[in-house]
Design a protein around this motif. Structure first.
Motif, short mmCIF file in Angstrom:
data_model
loop_
_atom_site.label_atom_id
_atom_site.label_comp_id
_atom_site.label_asym_id
_atom_site.label_seq_id
_atom_site.Cartn_x
_atom_site.Cartn_y
_atom_site.Cartn_z
N TYR A 1 -5.82 -2.92 2.22
CA TYR A 1 -5.15 -4.17 2.59
C TYR A 1 -5.85 -4.76 3.82
N GLN A 2 -5.78 -6.05 3.90
CA GLN A 2 -6.43 -6.85 4.94
C GLN A 2 -7.92 -6.53 5.09
N ARG B 1 -14.94 0.68 6.67
CA ARG B 1 -14.79 -0.14 5.46
C ARG B 1 -14.39 -1.57 5.80
N HIS B 2 -14.12 -1.83 7.07
CA HIS B 2 -13.69 -3.15 7.54
C HIS B 2 -12.40 -3.59 6.84
N VAL B 3 -11.45 -2.66 6.77
CA VAL B 3 -10.12 -2.95 6.23
C VAL B 3 -9.09 -2.46 7.24
N LYS B 4 -7.88 -2.97 7.12
CA LYS B 4 -6.81 -2.54 8.03
C LYS B 4 -6.34 -1.13 7.69
N GLY C 1 -6.50 6.99 4.12
CA GLY C 1 -7.73 6.84 4.88
C GLY C 1 -7.47 6.96 6.37
N THR C 2 -8.40 7.57 7.09
CA THR C 2 -8.26 7.69 8.54
C THR C 2 -8.58 6.33 9.20
N GLU C 3 -8.23 6.22 10.44
CA GLU C 3 -8.52 4.99 11.18
C GLU C 3 -10.02 4.73 11.23
N SER C 4 -10.80 5.80 11.43
CA SER C 4 -12.26 5.67 11.47
C SER C 4 -12.81 5.22 10.13
N GLU C 5 -12.31 5.79 9.04
CA GLU C 5 -12.76 5.42 7.70
C GLU C 5 -12.40 3.97 7.40
N ALA C 6 -11.20 3.56 7.78
CA ALA C 6 -10.79 2.17 7.55
C ALA C 6 -11.68 1.22 8.34
N LEU D 1 0.84 -1.20 0.00
CA LEU D 1 0.00 0.00 0.00
C LEU D 1 0.87 1.25 0.00
N ASP D 2 1.91 1.27 0.82
CA ASP D 2 2.82 2.42 0.88
C ASP D 2 3.55 2.59 -0.44
N MET D 3 3.98 1.50 -1.04
CA MET D 3 4.66 1.58 -2.33
C MET D 3 3.71 2.11 -3.40
N ALA D 4 2.46 1.69 -3.36
CA ALA D 4 1.47 2.18 -4.31
C ALA D 4 1.27 3.68 -4.15
N ALA D 5 1.16 4.14 -2.91
CA ALA D 5 0.98 5.57 -2.67
C ALA D 5 2.15 6.38 -3.22
N SER D 6 3.35 5.89 -3.00
CA SER D 6 4.55 6.59 -3.49
C SER D 6 4.58 6.64 -5.01
N GLU D 7 4.23 5.53 -5.64
CA GLU D 7 4.24 5.48 -7.11
C GLU D 7 3.17 6.40 -7.70
#
Length: 284
Positions: free
Chosen positions: A118-119, A98-101, A90-95, A73-79
């Motif tokens: 992810y996850q 969405r039921h994702v990590k 995404g914020t912790e609340s938003e994640a 995910l971090d690599m995707a953001a950088s690219e």
């Protein structure tokens, strides 16, 4: 390269949350997995959810794809940032909602809202639909594209998608062995062009055709059979003019070395080998 593992869920804004939720259960055949203030999530397979309707502008839509882990995910953001895409974490609340990590959000070159997650959570409970539509899971999305050649380049060079076939200039893209998880269709707007759920058999396709037709749900294309993916299909219109598709028997592409993409015409025979005629404006 951003390695997409699966298409994860779609998020759709609606001005009529109660009506959209009723459609998802009573007509589409999904199961409510969570009902919270301003949003309802639905499951169609072992995942926590694959569709979320929320109170908002119907033009506010997003498609999520799963990546392997936080590092990817971090690599995707950088690219994406390197290529000039504005990326929002995404914020912790938003994640949590969405039921994702964790996730990031950005727009593809046509302006479609894309989330990488992810996850994503799997449910401990099996899917049990609101009606016996035979749904086996959420499978793919059609995306609107203002320049299909440019967008194909994005999904196949920035991401790991591969072209399975083309209908006219519209590419059908796979990210695993399933014939396609993304379909790009020329359009003068951004957004989701259609949402696909797989059903178990062709009989399920036909049962839904009669079920939906008898209840006045607009059938936009089919029943028919796609010459590209070999799937038997049915398209119909849901809330906020969103088009949904049921299909069964989609082709798998296991041998990457031997498979070669094929070209089909952007006319009725390129969409259906049985002779059903689509509203071509639906696909372009």
């Amino acid at each position: 390269m951003i390695r997409l593992m699966d298409v994860s869920y779609v998020r759709l804004g609606t001005l009529d949350l109660e009506g959209a939720s009723r459609f998802a259960v009573d007509y589409l055949g999904l199961q409510v997995s969570e009902h919270r203030k301003g949003a309802v999530c639905f499951k169609s397979d072992a995942r926590d959810h694959t569709l979320c309707y929320f109170e908002g502008n119907p033009a506010d839509q997003a498609v999520a794809f799963e990546v392997r882990d936080k590092q990817d995910l971090d690599m995707a953001a950088s690219e994406l940032e390197r290529l000039g895409h504005a990326v929002r974490g995404g914020t912790e609340s938003e994640a949590s909602s969405r039921h994702v990590k964790g996730f990031i959000a950005f727009r593809d070159p046509s302006g479609n809202n894309i989330e990488l997650v992810y996850q994503p959570e799997r449910s401990g409970r099996r899917y049990f639909g609101g009606r016996d539509a035979g749904v086996t899971g959420f499978s793919h999305v059609g995306l609107c594209s203002s320049d299909v050649a440019r967008d194909e380049q994005f999904w196949t060079s920035v991401c790991n998608a591969r072209v399975s076939d083309r209908i006219g200039d519209a590419p059908l893209l796979r990210i695993d062995e399933v014939h396609h998880s993304i379909a790009l269709f020329p359009s003068d707007r951004s957004g989701i062009q259609h949402i696909n759920h797989q059903v178990e058999t062709g009989d399920d396709v036909m049962r839904s055709y009669y079920f939906l037709k008898e209840r006045g749900i607009p059938i936009t294309f089919g029943p028919g059979r796609h010459p590209s993916s070999s799937a038997r299909f049915l398209y119909f219109r849901g809330p906020d003019a969103m088009v949904f598709e049921y299909s069964s028997g989609v082709k798998s592409i296991a041998d990457e070395l031997l498979y070669r993409e094929r070209q089909f015409p952007f006319e009725p025979k390129g969409f259906c080998s049985w002779g059903a005629k689509p509203q071509i404006s639906q696909f372009g």
